[in-house]
Scaffold this motif. Sequence first.
Motif, PDB file in Angstrom:
ATOM      1  N   VAL A 105       6.423  19.175 155.511  1.00 49.26           N
ATOM      2  CA  VAL A 105       7.261  20.031 156.186  1.00 49.26           C
ATOM      3  C   VAL A 105       7.481  19.352 157.865  1.00 49.26           C
ATOM      4  O   VAL A 105       8.562  19.431 158.274  1.00 49.26           O
ATOM      5  CB  VAL A 105       6.451  21.456 156.364  1.00 49.26           C
ATOM      6  N   TYR A 106       6.523  18.526 158.189  1.00 51.01           N
ATOM      7  CA  TYR A 106       6.498  17.978 159.418  1.00 51.01           C
ATOM      8  C   TYR A 106       7.774  17.340 159.725  1.00 51.01           C
ATOM      9  O   TYR A 106       8.166  16.954 161.019  1.00 51.01           O
ATOM     10  CB  TYR A 106       5.516  17.426 159.819  1.00 51.01           C
ATOM     11  N   ARG A 107       8.438  16.860 158.655  1.00 50.20           N
ATOM     12  CA  ARG A 107       9.629  15.855 158.654  1.00 50.20           C
ATOM     13  C   ARG A 107      10.579  16.435 159.374  1.00 50.20           C
ATOM     14  O   ARG A 107      11.541  15.704 159.901  1.00 50.20           O
ATOM     15  CB  ARG A 107       9.925  15.149 157.744  1.00 50.20           C
ATOM     16  N   TRP A 108      10.855  17.772 159.400  1.00 44.90           N
ATOM     17  CA  TRP A 108      11.933  18.481 159.904  1.00 44.90           C
ATOM     18  C   TRP A 108      11.709  19.132 161.035  1.00 44.90           C
ATOM     19  O   TRP A 108      12.664  19.908 161.664  1.00 44.90           O
ATOM     20  CB  TRP A 108      12.122  19.498 158.946  1.00 44.90           C
ATOM     21  N   GLU A 109      10.343  18.969 161.841  1.00 43.36           N
ATOM     22  CA  GLU A 109      10.409  20.081 162.905  1.00 43.36           C
ATOM     23  C   GLU A 109      11.174  19.680 164.080  1.00 43.36           C
ATOM     24  O   GLU A 109      11.575  20.685 164.625  1.00 43.36           O
ATOM     25  CB  GLU A 109       8.669  19.732 163.238  1.00 43.36           C
ATOM     26  N   ALA A 110      11.392  18.439 164.359  1.00 44.66           N
ATOM     27  CA  ALA A 110      12.149  18.179 165.400  1.00 44.66           C
ATOM     28  C   ALA A 110      13.639  18.560 165.495  1.00 44.66           C
ATOM     29  O   ALA A 110      14.402  18.977 166.114  1.00 44.66           O
ATOM     30  CB  ALA A 110      12.326  16.774 165.540  1.00 44.66           C
ATOM     31  N   ARG A 111      14.131  18.987 163.942  1.00 45.42           N
ATOM     32  CA  ARG A 111      15.600  19.382 163.794  1.00 45.42           C
ATOM     33  C   ARG A 111      15.678  20.947 163.871  1.00 45.42           C
ATOM     34  O   ARG A 111      16.640  21.539 164.094  1.00 45.42           O
ATOM     35  CB  ARG A 111      15.973  18.987 162.657  1.00 45.42           C
ATOM     36  N   TYR A 112      14.645  21.656 163.180  1.00 43.40           N
ATOM     37  CA  TYR A 112      14.755  23.157 162.760  1.00 43.40           C
ATOM     38  C   TYR A 112      13.976  24.128 163.751  1.00 43.40           C
ATOM     39  O   TYR A 112      14.436  25.184 163.584  1.00 43.40           O
ATOM     40  CB  TYR A 112      14.485  23.412 161.268  1.00 43.40           C
ATOM     41  N   LEU A 113      12.901  23.593 164.294  1.00 40.99           N
ATOM     42  CA  LEU A 113      12.001  24.350 165.128  1.00 40.99           C
ATOM     43  C   LEU A 113      12.853  24.379 166.526  1.00 40.99           C
ATOM     44  O   LEU A 113      13.445  23.640 167.273  1.00 40.99           O
ATOM     45  CB  LEU A 113      10.665  23.955 165.477  1.00 40.99           C
ATOM     46  N   ASN A 114      12.698  25.750 167.051  1.00 44.61           N
ATOM     47  CA  ASN A 114      13.401  25.970 168.693  1.00 44.61           C
ATOM     48  C   ASN A 114      12.278  25.443 169.320  1.00 44.61           C
ATOM     49  O   ASN A 114      11.349  24.923 169.227  1.00 44.61           O
ATOM     50  CB  ASN A 114      13.359  27.173 168.801  1.00 44.61           C
ATOM     51  N   ARG A 115      12.721  25.196 170.699  1.00 43.50           N
ATOM     52  CA  ARG A 115      12.238  24.354 171.713  1.00 43.50           C
ATOM     53  C   ARG A 115      10.672  24.561 171.897  1.00 43.50           C
ATOM     54  O   ARG A 115       9.844  23.903 171.928  1.00 43.50           O
ATOM     55  CB  ARG A 115      12.687  24.349 172.951  1.00 43.50           C
ATOM     56  N   GLU A 116      10.389  26.005 172.061  1.00 43.75           N
ATOM     57  CA  GLU A 116       9.064  26.501 172.149  1.00 43.75           C
ATOM     58  C   GLU A 116       8.162  26.136 170.885  1.00 43.75           C
ATOM     59  O   GLU A 116       6.996  25.693 171.198  1.00 43.75           O
ATOM     60  CB  GLU A 116       8.954  27.944 172.566  1.00 43.75           C
ATOM     61  N   ASP A 117       8.718  26.360 169.643  1.00 44.95           N
ATOM     62  CA  ASP A 117       8.013  26.047 168.605  1.00 44.95           C
ATOM     63  C   ASP A 117       7.437  24.726 168.603  1.00 44.95           C
ATOM     64  O   ASP A 117       6.362  24.371 167.983  1.00 44.95           O
ATOM     65  CB  ASP A 117       8.638  26.800 167.364  1.00 44.95           C
ATOM     66  N   ARG A 118       8.374  23.784 168.787  1.00 39.73           N
ATOM     67  CA  ARG A 118       8.451  22.285 168.674  1.00 39.73           C
ATOM     68  C   ARG A 118       7.486  22.162 169.715  1.00 39.73           C
ATOM     69  O   ARG A 118       6.451  21.031 169.536  1.00 39.73           O
ATOM     70  CB  ARG A 118       9.787  21.925 168.969  1.00 39.73           C
TER      71      ARG A 118
END
Length: 387
Positions: A105-118
């Motif tokens: 899942v972490y491969r997408w974190e920079a693309r799909y999480l909002n700024r605070e969650d990231r």
Amino acid sequence: MTAEPAAAVRPRNRKQLIVEAGATVFSERGYHAASMEEIAAAVGITAAALYRHFPNKYALFAECANVMVDRLVAALGEVPPDAGLADVLAAVTRVTVAHRAAGGVYRWEARYLNREDRRVLRAKFAQVVGRVADVVRREYPLPDEHLRAVAALGAIGSITMHHNTIARRRAETLLQASALRVVATDPVAARAGARLVELPARPVPRTRRSEILAAAIPLFERDGFAAVTNGMIAEAVGSVPSALYRYFPGKADILAAACLQAAGLLAQAVDHNLRGVTGPHDALAVLTATYVAYSFEHNALTSVADAEIIGLPAGLRRPLVAAQREHIAVWEQHLRQARPELDGRQARVLVHAGFGVVVEAGRRLRWQDSPEHRAAVAALLMSALDL
């Protein structure tokens, strides 16, 4: 008289079961291709029941994105502060291998999480990297301990990015040993022995089709595949959205075509640079230098491909997977010649570990291309393979 069946009892850990199932489905299908109905079915509940725990797919994804790193933080918290590097990496490896199905899942974190969650997620990963780097600094006082730490974690985390079957204990042994070799490598000393290789020149866009490919990838990399519209791509090439359909049936076809084009460039580079090379060790040094050079020059495309290929329709994904397997087969052949004690599964796992080193080390270096950075990453990859 037949007794009435007992009413189903809701498990107390239902939310945890949902997160576990969600992390696996997101890892296997991609964020956009996964559906709440599919995740609910994996848990054995209705979609309505799932929505009682999570209001939407993003909320579930955000929690799933933290599953692996939370486990890593917890596992490292149980390792004594004065423990050696082998024990620290063993804890990381056990957790990662045990939960490999959900770890992608972490491969997408920079693309799909909002700024605070990231920000929150990255702070947790920084905690893991910092713990590893502290022990690396203590046991191997060489330059760039954080680079070596993230590269080692990349080797371990690579198990979440492929489906090669291997027994859990064998995977743990291979990956922990690979990570230990990586952290013991001096990336600065490697510059003296850097090998020069050639890559084919990037195709010059001479047709509208090639212009579309060249314009789309930077947009996908900047904004994320799902956020980019045909209108944005058309504007980038000075056209109208309807004109794109003369060349590609849809946006996914553009991504697939760009990935196939890049795979062709890598295959050409491998064939060219291996000419006249004798011996498996020299061949692997050439493969390493070629792959690292390719990764730096095409980092925008490879970062998009890593995140998005999994969600492409099967018909578009199939030739891309075939091209990747052909490339890995070349590595496997030479690696088994250099290290005959390895079987095919072990060799493939190690090759992917080397690729994981390149991804994480490249990110750490912000893909700033220079001979020094290429030499450092190449040395770390070679160490991952025990060469």
